[in-house]
Motif scaffolding. Structure first.
Motif, mmCIF file in Angstrom:
data_model
loop_
_atom_site.group_PDB
_atom_site.id
_atom_site.type_symbol
_atom_site.label_atom_id
_atom_site.label_comp_id
_atom_site.label_asym_id
_atom_site.label_seq_id
_atom_site.Cartn_x
_atom_site.Cartn_y
_atom_site.Cartn_z
ATOM 1 N N PRO A 715 0.883 -1.336 0.084
ATOM 2 C CA PRO A 715 0.080 0.086 -0.036
ATOM 3 C C PRO A 715 0.856 1.328 0.134
ATOM 4 O O PRO A 715 1.813 1.355 0.652
ATOM 5 N N VAL A 716 0.384 2.230 -0.988
ATOM 6 C CA VAL A 716 1.276 3.535 -0.869
ATOM 7 C C VAL A 716 0.223 4.834 -0.409
ATOM 8 O O VAL A 716 -1.009 4.939 -0.759
ATOM 9 N N SER A 717 0.810 5.410 0.477
ATOM 10 C CA SER A 717 0.173 6.911 0.805
ATOM 11 C C SER A 717 0.159 7.781 0.063
ATOM 12 O O SER A 717 1.714 8.155 -0.092
ATOM 13 N N PHE A 718 -0.529 8.489 -0.343
ATOM 14 C CA PHE A 718 -0.350 9.730 -1.437
ATOM 15 C C PHE A 718 -0.702 10.975 -0.614
ATOM 16 O O PHE A 718 -1.689 11.190 0.322
ATOM 17 N N THR A 719 -0.324 12.294 -0.810
ATOM 18 C CA THR A 719 -0.521 13.476 -0.571
ATOM 19 C C THR A 719 -0.351 14.684 -1.646
ATOM 20 O O THR A 719 0.637 14.528 -2.378
ATOM 21 N N ALA A 720 -1.690 15.149 -1.809
ATOM 22 C CA ALA A 720 -1.781 16.217 -3.178
ATOM 23 C C ALA A 720 -1.723 17.605 -2.365
ATOM 24 O O ALA A 720 -2.550 17.751 -1.283
ATOM 25 N N SER A 734 -8.367 17.138 -4.793
ATOM 26 C CA SER A 734 -9.100 16.251 -3.958
ATOM 27 C C SER A 734 -8.911 14.856 -4.675
ATOM 28 O O SER A 734 -8.808 14.698 -5.854
ATOM 29 N N PRO A 735 -8.763 13.756 -3.856
ATOM 30 C CA PRO A 735 -8.510 13.870 -2.497
ATOM 31 C C PRO A 735 -7.215 14.474 -1.840
ATOM 32 O O PRO A 735 -6.020 14.265 -2.716
ATOM 33 N N ALA A 736 -7.173 15.107 -0.714
ATOM 34 C CA ALA A 736 -5.800 15.658 -0.406
ATOM 35 C C ALA A 736 -4.928 14.750 0.138
ATOM 36 O O ALA A 736 -3.535 14.783 -0.088
#
Length: 972
Positions: A715-720, A734-736
């Motif tokens: 699993p990979v966590s993304f931040t935008a 979105s999503p942030a």
């Protein structure tokens, strides 16, 4: 549907009206022995009202006959002739055919005669439902306009129709030119200009035709088309409407004149918006001219041709001639007023002009100006003070601080006075104090009305002397609200550009008025009610009209009637639509649709606002939701896909979710093994940044739509985030944050909206002397105020002992304006207004400075005493803005060593509190000759009670006995 329907109603009612109206016309014709032109009307508000009217003159009076041709009972509330209410006498009441009704008002098929002494051209009757008296409709007819003798053969009605025939009856009481066509099992065409019965042969008894009748204006047919089967008959009634309507939209109250020639000649003049009926007949040429004192006006269009039954809109436009309204008042302490050591000899004279040309008088000033920057200049004359001693001999700290203050639309401008030298004149000293004229900003005036306030007064040590206030606010309107069943107790809020008012109603049959202040002669007002309710236009009788679209333009002195109730039906039934409020969460941007039996609403993004879905009028209702389009490479669904709504004004939330359509991962995967497919949808060109961690780490930036893959081991966590906005817009992504499982796909969507324009307000609270006290303020950090918005602020200060608070000094740098409570109190509050119409964000710093001065209270008197006696001591004080109340005196009795202490106790008041100050004075023993070994001494045992004192500054004297002597050694 809300509103009046007359004569040619929609085809959905055509067949019903044709039969009902035809029977009614024949029946009323039999009643009076003539053929009379009547009009049927319908209004659907809670109950149906179907009425017909004829009117004729006989025996010196006008007879108005009203018949109920529907099923719901009504009563005649008012009668009119040529638009004016006329008193009537009730006459005969009965049935044109067999009927029986024992309730109130007129029941089905029942008629009533009304007798009026007035004569005229048009008769009207207001019909109101007995079941709901606020549901009313007005019907009308011409008086004697279409009276034509009918033969007894005509009154006998049509002959029998053959089994293979379709019969068409054309009633043409005007001799109008008409054309009849029919198609279907048979086809043909014919024309004429009189009443006619046409028999059309059909092939079989199961055949039918579609018949249509057309005419030339001002005549029309009811209905225009109908289906007639074998063995049946259909009726066309030719009606006549010679009236056209000229609508004049005059938002600037210009003086205009309307003229017309052709079928009729005439004219009409006014200086406000109007609706003018014109006998147009075969057509009239209409023209409009307008003028405004000091301005240039025109009409769009300037002229036109008006047909019978038609309408033409004239819009009046004017330029130039701005109008100003300024409330001006400047005050000054009058002659004889006491200021510390001084008395006012000659008060300040203040003069003010607009653009250095137009002088302002006290009170309201109004007039015309050329457009552009308008400035107000204020000249402040000198203040002459009289005193017993010259100012040169008075310590500077003892002189009062004099400031002439100007309040220009809530912004304070102050100019400190400059003390001149005193001159001895006529037995006293005269001192001039001069003031610089405050520099006020200009205001740009375009066409319209502007309301400004200019006040001036003198501040003495921060305390205003006779501060004036604006009185008699000149602009306001009356908003009168009726409340329907179910809306009683619900609030309605009316908001103009300067004020808001909220009120409720307690009864359904009672109007509730409220006065709303306006910015000028006209102002936009927004009307709001709680969710689930609607505001409608109304009148003085509480009749419901069409829904109001905010904002509405309201004029000074006008009365606006509104009705608060539940939303009305948009269909043909008499019930109300039930309502569902819903939102959709759609980050992927899939196409979706939410539907009920009455309406469907679609979109392709998250809803920014709550949506309103009409459900129809028969709950429960099934509401369905579905996907209409998928983003590229994804399959989406919406939940819930179906739900049953059982309650009106319910709320529901829908959510869209998507998975990759490229297979793998049990339907949730995407891309090759060990990869996450990432998509960024960015049609606006905003700058964005993605970073990720966990099963993979990295980042990517861009400013357009992009797709890429991230190799993962879990699993990979993304931040935008957004790194830059498109010009003139604000972007969001979105999503942030999101987490994608291994071998999955994820989409980020960039959305934009208009840039949030406004002012960044900083409240800077300070103090002129940090020893004087402490200060605080709210907001404590800069806040954003949207353009046209208002932000409240407050500041407070706590004085330290020995310091006097002189008041606050306020100043604003940057855009906007402010208002405040009185400056002389330690707690101050107010509001900041960010201006409207900004192109870019602005900054504003509101500085609030607490001003302190060190108080003084001191005793003057002998400091050395060598013999017994009664000595005079003087207490002098300056505690402004505090005021002295009492003074008490005392001593410490026996001297300590060779020093005796005299004490004055000064009690002062400020802001409702009491404080007592102790002021000491030392008296030292002087040279005293005593016998050998005897010791000199000084003592006084003296005290007083409270002695009244007054004033911020002052002095008071007291004689105190002091004993000086020698003591023998044994007494030491």
């Amino acid at each position: 549907m809300i509103g009046n329907r007359r004569g040619s109603i929609s085809e959905s009612y055509a067949a019903v009206i044709a039969i009902a109206f035809g029977l009614m016309a024949i029946a009323l014709g039999i009643y009076v022995g003539y053929e009379l032109n009547g009009y049927a009307s319908i209004q659907l508000v809670r109950s149906d009202i179907w009425g017909a009217i004829i009117a004729y003159e006989t025996g010196g009076k006008t007879v108005i006959v009203v018949e109920n041709i529907g099923r719901q009972a009504f009563f005649v509330n008012k009668s009119f002739i040529d638009g004016k209410v006329v008193p009537v006498t009730e006459g005969e009441r009965g049935y044109l055919e067999r009927g029986e009704y024992n309730g109130p008002g007129l029941g089905p098929d029942q008629y009533e005669e009304l007798y009026a002494s007035a004569a005229g051209t048009i008769a009207q009757a207001q019909l109101c439902a007995t079941s709901y008296p606020k549901a009313c409709v007005v019907i009308w007819t011409y008086i004697n306009y279409t009276v034509r003798n009918r033969s007894q053969t005509e009154l006998a009605g049509p002959s029998a129709v053959g089994p293979n025939e379709a019969e068409v009856l054309i009633e043409d009481p005007y001799g109008a030119q008409w054309s009849l066509t029919w198609m279907g099992s048979a086809a043909g065409i014919m024309s004429g200009n009189s009443s006619r019965t046409v028999a059309i042969t059909l092939p079989t008894s199961a055949s039918s035709i579609t018949a249509s009748l057309s005419t030339e204006r001002p005549y029309y047919s009811v209905p225009t088309s109908q289906v007639i089967g074998a063995g049946q008959s259909g009726t066309f009634i030719i009606d006549y409407n010679a009236t056209g309507t000229a609508i004049i939209d005059d938002a600037v109250d210009a003086a205009w004149s309307l003229a017309w020639t052709g079928y009729s000649d005439g004219g009409y003049s006014s200086s406000s918006s109007a609706v003018v009926p014109i006998e147009a007949g075969t057509g009239v040429a209409v023209s409009l001219t307008a003028r405004y004192d000091g301005g240039n006006c025109s009409s769009t269009p300037p002229s036109g041709k008006l047909e019978a039954g038609g309408a033409i809109l004239f819009q009046v436009n004017c330029t130039g001639a701005p109008h100003y309204n300024i409330y001006y008042n400047a005050t000054s302490p009058s002659s004889g007023y006491s200021l510390s050591f001084f008395t006012v000899l000659k008060p300040i004279v203040v003069d003010a002009w607009i653009n250095r040309i137009i002088p302002l008088r006290s009170g309201w000033n109004s007039g015309e100006l050329a457009g552009g920057d308008v400035g107000v200049e204020v000249q402040v004359g000198p203040l002459y003070l009289e005193s017993a001693v010259p100012v040169q001999d008075i310590a500077s700290w003892a002189l009062p601080n004099l400031t002439y203050v100007v309040d220009w639309n809530g912004t304070i401008y102050g100019e400190a006075g400059s003390w001149g030298r005193s001159q001895y004149v006529g037995g006293s000293y005269v001192t001039p104090i001069t003031f610089q004229s405050p520099s006020l900003p200009t205001t740009y005036l375009s066409r319209g009305d502007y309301l400004l306030v200019l006040l001036g007064w003198l501040d003495v040590n921060g305390k205003p002397i006779g501060k004036p206030s604006a009185s008699g606010w000149p602009y306001q309107a009356n908003i009168t609200a009726w409340f329907g069943e179910g809306a009683v107790g619900e609030p309605i809020t009316a908001s103009s550009s300067i004020a808001s008012r909220t009120w409720t109603g307690q009864y359904v049959d009672t109007p509730y008025p409220e006065l709303i202040p306006l910015r000028g002669e006209a102002d936009e007002v927004t009307l709001s009610v709680p969710r689930g309710y609607q505001v409608y236009w109304s009148n003085s009788e509480g009749v419901v009209g069409s829904p109001i679209q905010n904002p509405i333009l309201v004029r000074n002195g006008s009365t606006i009637y509104v009705f608060v109730g539940k939303p009305q039906s948009n269909g043909s039934g008499s019930g109300s639509n039930d309502i569902l409020y819903f939102t959709v969460s759609d980050p992927p941007g899939a196409g979706w649709a939410v539907s009920s039996p009455a309406q469907s609403i679609s979109g392709n993004a998250t809803t920014a606002l709550e949506q309103t879905l009409n459900l129809g009028s028969n709950l429960p209702v099934t509401v369905t939701a579905g996907i209409t389009s998928n983003p590229s490479g994804e399959n989406c669904s919406i939940a819930p896909s179906s739900t049953t709504v059982t309650q009106d004004y319910d709320s529901l939330s829908f959510a869209v979710s998507c998975t990759s359509s490229s297979g793998g991962g049990g339907g949730s995967g995407g891309g090759a093994s060990g990869e996450i497919s990432v998509a960024v949808t960015d049609p606006s060109g905003a700058g964005w940044s993605l970073s990720w961690s966990g099963g993979a780490s990295g980042g990517k930036t861009g400013s357009s739509t992009a797709t890429f893959t991230v190799s993962d081991s879990g699993p990979v966590s993304f931040t935008a985030s957004i790194t830059s906005d498109p010009p003139g817009e604000v972007a969001t992504i979105s999503p942030a944050t999101a987490t994608a499982p291994a071998n999955a796909s994820i989409t980020f969507t960039v959305a934009t909206q208009g840039k949030r324009i406004g002012c960044l307000l900083t409240l800077d609270v300070g103090i002129n002397d940090t020893s004087g006290g402490s200060v605080s303020g709210t907001p404590s950090v800069p806040v954003f105020v949207a353009e046209g918005g208002i932000e409240d602020w407050s500041a407070s200060t706590t004085p330290n002992p020995g310091y006097g608070f002189l008041g606050w000094l306020l100043s604003l740098s940057g855009a906007g304006s402010y208002a405040n409570t009185p400056l002389a109190k330690p707690e101050i509050s107010g509001s900041y207004s960010c201006p409207s119409g900004l192109n870019e964000n602005e900054t504003a710093v509101l500085a609030a400075t607490a001003r302190y001065v060190k108080d003084y209270a001191e005793i003057a008197g002998p400091s050395t005493v060598s013999q017994t006696g009664s000595y005079v001591f003087t207490l002098r004080w300056d505690e402004a803005p505090q005021s002295a109340e009492y003074v008490a005196w005392g001593t410490n009795g026996t001297a300590s060593g060779n020093t005796l202490y005299i004490y004055a106790y000064l009690t002062i008041t400020q802001y409702g509190g009491w404080t007592t100050l102790e002021i000491p004075w030392a008296v030292t023993l002087g040279d005293v000759t005593c016998p050998p070994k005897w010791v000199p001494y000084i003592q006084s045992s003296f005290s007083t009670g409270d002695i009244p004192a007054s004033g911020e500054t002052g002095n008071i004297t007291q004689q105190i006995p002091i004993t000086v002597g020698c003591q023998p050694p044994s007494k030491i």
